[in-house]
Design a protein around this motif. Structure first.
Motif, PDB file in Angstrom:
ATOM      1  N   ASP A 123      -9.111   4.048   4.368  1.00 33.20           N
ATOM      2  CA  ASP A 123     -10.072   5.170   3.827  1.00 33.20           C
ATOM      3  C   ASP A 123     -10.059   6.176   4.841  1.00 33.20           C
ATOM      4  N   SER A 133      -8.295  14.979  -0.682  1.00 36.64           N
ATOM      5  CA  SER A 133      -7.998  14.501  -2.290  1.00 36.64           C
ATOM      6  C   SER A 133      -6.596  15.213  -2.673  1.00 36.64           C
ATOM      7  N   THR A 171      -6.726   8.348   4.294  1.00 36.22           N
ATOM      8  CA  THR A 171      -6.788   9.238   2.978  1.00 36.22           C
ATOM      9  C   THR A 171      -7.855  10.376   3.142  1.00 36.22           C
ATOM     10  N   GLY A 172      -8.908  10.098   3.969  1.00 36.88           N
ATOM     11  CA  GLY A 172      -9.857  10.977   4.210  1.00 36.88           C
ATOM     12  C   GLY A 172      -9.368  12.294   4.916  1.00 36.88           C
ATOM     13  N   TRP A 228       0.787  -1.108  -0.020  1.00 39.01           N
ATOM     14  CA  TRP A 228       0.056  -0.037  -0.174  1.00 39.01           C
ATOM     15  C   TRP A 228       0.935   1.144   0.075  1.00 39.01           C
ATOM     16  N   ASP A 287     -11.186   0.023   8.404  1.00 34.57           N
ATOM     17  CA  ASP A 287     -11.071   0.985   7.085  1.00 34.57           C
ATOM     18  C   ASP A 287     -10.148   2.002   7.470  1.00 34.57           C
TER      19      ASP A 287
END
Length: 442
Positions: A431, A439, A434-435, A12, A428
């Motif tokens: 997620d 972005s 990255t959240g 990852w 999670d």
């Protein structure tokens, strides 16, 4: 093609922060609270509710094990429709049954005492690493208290508890220096033993005392009478009186130890992170992050909304005894590797017996990225160096994975092997991570 984060060998790419983070992160519920609450609810004399429980590998293993022994656990929403809740319906514990502990210390240690109360045989098995983790403190103690257990003299998994439907209980001496969970395991089931239980720790210093305090607080909250060293009892002695346990309607706190990587992100990037619902009073070891990360260069404010943590743009080294909060060591080591002065992390020799040998793993992985980490008898000495990218191996240890992600914020091209191992306690995580960064990477 993007790497599949659920594949064990997948790599990852740890996101590299392009600027200061500014985020609110809702951290899932505490594993330690969820699994203790499940055990106490299963042993209660009436049904109870568990609101906002953590759904992770460790907690689902605990729920599955209790179901295998006859406990009803219904997953749905609370009686007022206010979100996810589990209804726990106690029943007569029974075998035969087989319990998969995975590599969850709470499951492999908390449930053999419960199994002694079952009518029938309960077999415990788990991941290969679980065979290497110490269990002798629980096994030997239960035998002294009247249990019949077959473990082929290993003091470890796999094993079978021959449940007799009850256990005499009474006084027992154990060496819990390798895991405070040995003490918690006996205390949690102690109210259901005929004579209760008196646990005397006879070894060297006891690690992770906050977790024992958590166990005691949760026992008292369901009606158990517990005498402790803090309440005027003998040093290193805990007594639980036999008696019925009440069903509770409990809301699980956020897991403060799992908040660590997100607070670290604020420290590493000089940004700000808000963790909603941070409790003003708690027995969770993760609460000490407020003090430790402030000393390492941040600042925090506990408000009615939660904990707001802000980094200063600089990271300072630290000399700290982590004996009571050993689970925080991987994340602190990761931050220390990015600091401007050396760090010494002490009091955590017991981490060699966790999901992996965390001291050896941290030393190897940080050094392979260019770091300078040395193992000591009871911890790590970390001298900051300029780090570079590379593969950060996790050894199927969730806290190794989050430690690598912290380093990846400041060091480009870090790849985390098997980030999916974070599902053990922090579902999670990719997620959420990255959240938090947004972005654009920050």
């Amino acid at each position: 093609m993007a790497a599949n984060p659920t594949a064990p060998t997948a790599l990852w790419p740890a996101p590299h922060a392009r600027g200061a983070v500014d985020a609110t992160v809702h951290v899932p519920g505490s594993k330690s609270v969820t699994n203790r609450a499940l055990v106490l609810a299963a042993l209660a004399s009436e049904p109870g509710w568990l609101r906002r429980p953590l759904r992770s590998r460790d907690t689902l293993l605990m729920a599955g094990a209790l179901r295998a022994m006859g406990v009803g656990i219904d997953e749905g929403v609370g009686p007022d429709g206010s979100g996810e809740a589990w209804r726990v319906i106690p029943a007569g514990l029974r075998g035969p049954a087989t319990v998969d502990v995975g590599n969850a210390g709470t499951v492999m240690r908390f449930l053999p005492p419960v199994a002694t109360l079952a009518a029938g045989d309960i077999r415990f098995d788990g991941d290969p690493r679980s065979y290497e983790r110490p269990l002798h403190g629980v096994i030997d103690a239960l035998r002294v208290l009247g249990a019949r257990i077959d473990d082929d003299s290993r003091g470890a998994l796999p094993l079978t508890v021959h449940g007799g439907g009850a256990l005499d209980g009474g006084p027992v001496s154990i060496d819990a220096s390798s895991s405070s969970q040995f003490v918690s395991a006996l205390l949690l089931s102690g109210p259901r033993f005929n004579q209760g239980v008196e646990v005397r720790h006879t070894g060297r210093s006891l690690p992770s005392l906050p977790h024992i305090r958590m166990t005691v607080d949760m026992l008292r909250a369901v009606g158990a009478q517990v005498d402790t060293p803090e309440s005027g009892g003998e040093p290193n002695v805990w007594r639980v009186t036999p008696g019925a346990l009440l069903g509770r309607d409990l809301t699980v706190e956020p897991d403060l130890s799992n908040a660590q990587p997100f607070l670290a992100a604020a420290l590493v990037t000089g940004g700000r992170v808000l963790i909603p619902d941070w409790p003003s009073r708690t027995t969770q070891p993760g609460d000490r992050l407020r003090e430790i990360f402030t000393e390492m260069g941040g600042s925090c404010e506990l408000t009615e909304y939660g904990l707001e943590f802000t980094g200063s743009g600089r990271i300072h080294g630290i000399d700290v005894d982590l004996g009571d909060v050993g689970e925080l060591t991987p994340g602190i080591a990761a931050v220390a590797a990015l600091a401007d002065t050396p760090s010494t992390l002490r009091g955590v020799s017991h981490l060699r017996l966790h999901e992996t040998d965390r001291l050896a793993a941290l030393t190897k992985e940080i050094n392979e990225l260019g770091g300078d980490v040395t193992e000591t008898a009871d911890g790590l000495r970390i001298r900051p160096r300029k780090l570079h990218g590379g593969v950060f191996h996790t050894y199927e240890d969730h806290r190794m994975a989050t430690a690598g992600a912290i380093i990846g914020l400041a060091v480009a091209d870090v790849q985390i092997e098997n980030v999916a191992t974070t599902a053990k306690t922090l579902p999670d995580f990719p997620d959420l991570w990255t959240g938090m960064l947004g972005s654009d990477g920050a």
